[in-house]
Design an enzyme around this catalytic site. Structure first.
Site, PDB file in Angstrom:
ATOM      1  N   LEU A  34       0.918  -1.547   0.195  1.00  0.00           N
ATOM      2  CA  LEU A  34       0.242  -0.239  -0.010  1.00  0.00           C
ATOM      3  C   LEU A  34       0.879   1.336   0.266  1.00  0.00           C
ATOM      4  CD1 LEU A  34      -2.698  -0.938   2.487  1.00  0.00           C
ATOM      5  CD2 LEU A  34      -2.605  -1.112   0.366  1.00  0.00           C
ATOM      6  N   HIS A  38      -3.698   4.637  -2.776  1.00  0.00           N
ATOM      7  CA  HIS A  38      -4.269   3.447  -2.626  1.00  0.00           C
ATOM      8  C   HIS A  38      -5.075   4.054  -0.649  1.00  0.00           C
ATOM      9  CE1 HIS A  38      -1.856   0.536  -3.387  1.00  0.00           C
ATOM     10  NE2 HIS A  38      -2.879  -0.321  -3.880  1.00  0.00           N
ATOM     11  N   GLN A  62      -4.309 -11.924 -12.891  1.00  0.00           N
ATOM     12  CA  GLN A  62      -4.434 -10.770 -14.052  1.00  0.00           C
ATOM     13  C   GLN A  62      -2.541 -10.595 -14.250  1.00  0.00           C
ATOM     14  OE1 GLN A  62      -5.757  -8.149 -10.850  1.00  0.00           O
ATOM     15  NE2 GLN A  62      -4.295  -6.588 -11.581  1.00  0.00           N
ATOM     16  N   GLY A 148      -7.660   3.726  -8.420  1.00  0.00           N
ATOM     17  CA  GLY A 148      -7.272   5.044  -8.891  1.00  0.00           C
ATOM     18  C   GLY A 148      -7.380   5.703 -10.652  1.00  0.00           C
ATOM     19  N   LYS A 150      -4.423   5.959 -12.058  1.00  0.00           N
ATOM     20  CA  LYS A 150      -3.489   6.201 -12.941  1.00  0.00           C
ATOM     21  C   LYS A 150      -4.181   4.944 -13.804  1.00  0.00           C
ATOM     22  CE  LYS A 150      -0.137   3.205 -10.885  1.00  0.00           C
ATOM     23  NZ  LYS A 150       0.106   2.630 -12.233  1.00  0.00           N
ATOM     24  N   ASP A 151      -4.292   3.595 -13.356  1.00  0.00           N
ATOM     25  CA  ASP A 151      -4.699   2.204 -13.966  1.00  0.00           C
ATOM     26  C   ASP A 151      -6.178   3.361 -15.173  1.00  0.00           C
ATOM     27  OD1 ASP A 151      -3.164   0.959 -13.469  1.00  0.00           O
ATOM     28  OD2 ASP A 151      -4.263   0.924 -11.044  1.00  0.00           O
TER      29      ASP A 151
HETATM   30  O1  PAF Z   1      -5.605  -2.202  -9.447  1.00  0.00           O
HETATM   31  C1  PAF Z   1      -4.785  -3.657  -8.711  1.00  0.00           C
HETATM   32  O2  PAF Z   1      -4.854  -3.136  -7.915  1.00  0.00           O
HETATM   33  C2  PAF Z   1      -5.966  -4.430  -9.149  1.00  0.00           C
HETATM   34  O3  PAF Z   1      -5.944  -4.192 -10.621  1.00  0.00           O
HETATM   35  C3  PAF Z   1      -7.289  -4.782  -9.019  1.00  0.00           C
HETATM   36  C4  PAF Z   1      -8.139  -3.490  -8.927  1.00  0.00           C
HETATM   37  C5  PAF Z   1      -7.011  -4.985  -7.157  1.00  0.00           C
HETATM   38  C6  PAF Z   1      -7.639  -5.836  -9.240  1.00  0.00           C
HETATM   39  O4  PAF Z   1      -6.628  -7.561  -8.669  1.00  0.00           O
END
Ligand code: PAF
Length: 293
Positions: A34, A38, A62, A148, A150-151
């Site tokens: 974190l 976050h 992912q 966020g 950023k993504d």
């Molecule tokens: O952005 C992230 O940290 C991840 O893609 C998430 C949304 C927690 C899903 O695993």
């Protein structure tokens, strides 16, 4: 603050909060490690909701083969200590088997939006993100979930997921948190050594330059993208993967910028570390709106 590892316990706690106590739940989904980005989400969840859940789960689905799943920073003890100061009610930190029980075979694909930019660079990435969020949303049934900017592409995909599959969850997107140098906070910044950390600031400088050009009247997407590319290529430690100029809500590629909100997104390797960043121009016209209509 309770740390919950089991899916069943999380489901029953969340059910009780909703049904018996009639309280709202805010979920901040994270992969841990974190940082202040976050924590800005946690603060907003705390402000808006009765009960705050932070999920910490490094989601294997992912990560593409060869990516950094194994070495992704994990420190649950440190994360727990940090969250204790933020008045969080529950940390949901499941094992992979709790999220993906034996025989797991159902995946969620958000078509179109997930095929470009990060989706093209990291095949399967958004399938993993959409799938884990679907599982988390079903377990916790949050009223609000926090992400966020950023993504940027992830936020669009999550909004589409929630809309298409009729989740009763409102998606809240908060601005990217940056160091004074402009570097966007990211758990992957932990991989950067001193030189790389300095070099990584080129991403935001290049984006800020594009914004300045836009504010001076530049409306050619190609020229804005070329400016970003040229700036990043001046940094010897950076290897640009892409720069894209798109409609901020649909990710449709643009030639000429008009009155729509525009996303300029970049991905680059700084040394061995892959980083992404973005800015939104003309924000009030589009996705700057924090919530789904
Ligand atoms: O952005 C992230 O940290 C991840 O893609 C998430 C949304 C927690 C899903 O695993």
């Amino acid at each position: 603050m309770e740390i919950i590892n089991r899916r069943q316990r999380m489901t029953s706690v969340a059910r009780k909060v909703r049904r018996e106590q009639d309280k709202t739940i805010g979920l901040v989904p994270t992969m841990g490690a974190l940082h202040e980005g976050h924590l800005s989400l946690v603060r907003e969840a705390r402000r808006m909701c009765d009960v705050v859940v932070v999920s910490i789960f490094v989601n294997p689905t992912q990560f593409a083969p060869g990516e950094d799943f194994e070495r992704y920073p994990r420190d649950l003890t440190k994360d727990t200590t940090i969250l204790a100061d933020y008045n969080v009610d529950y940390i949901f930190a499941p094992t992979p088997e709790e999220i993906y029980p034996k025989g797991f075979a159902t995946y969620v694909n958000v078509e179109g939006l997930a095929d470009q930019l990060e989706g093209a660079a990291r095949p399967g990435h958004f399938r993993g993100v959409a799938t884990v969020l679907t599982v988390l949303f079903h377990i916790i049934r949050p009223d609000f979930a926090y992400f966020g900017q950023k993504d940027a592409q992830q936020t669009l995909i999550v909004k589409r997921l929630v809309r298409d599959l009729a989740f009763d969850t409102e998606i809240v997107v908060l601005p990217t948190v940056r160091e004074d140098s402009g570097l966007a906070l990211s758990s992957r910044n932990a991989y950067l050594n001193g030189e790389d950390r300095r070099a990584a600031t080129i991403l935001y400088r290049a984006l800020a330059r594009a914004e300045a050009a836009y504010l001076s009247g530049e409306r050619s997407a190609r020229k804005l993208a070329e400016g970003v590319r040229a700036e990043i290529e001046r940094e010897p430690r950076a290897r640009l993967e892409y720069v894209s100029v798109t409609d901020a809500d649909t990710l449709e590629r643009l030639d000429k910028l008009d009155d729509r909100a525009v996303l300029i997104a970049v991905a680059a390797r700084i040394g061995q570390t892959r980083l992404i960043d973005n800015i939104v121009l003309n924000k009030q016209k589009g996705t700057g709106a924090l919530k789904m209509p």
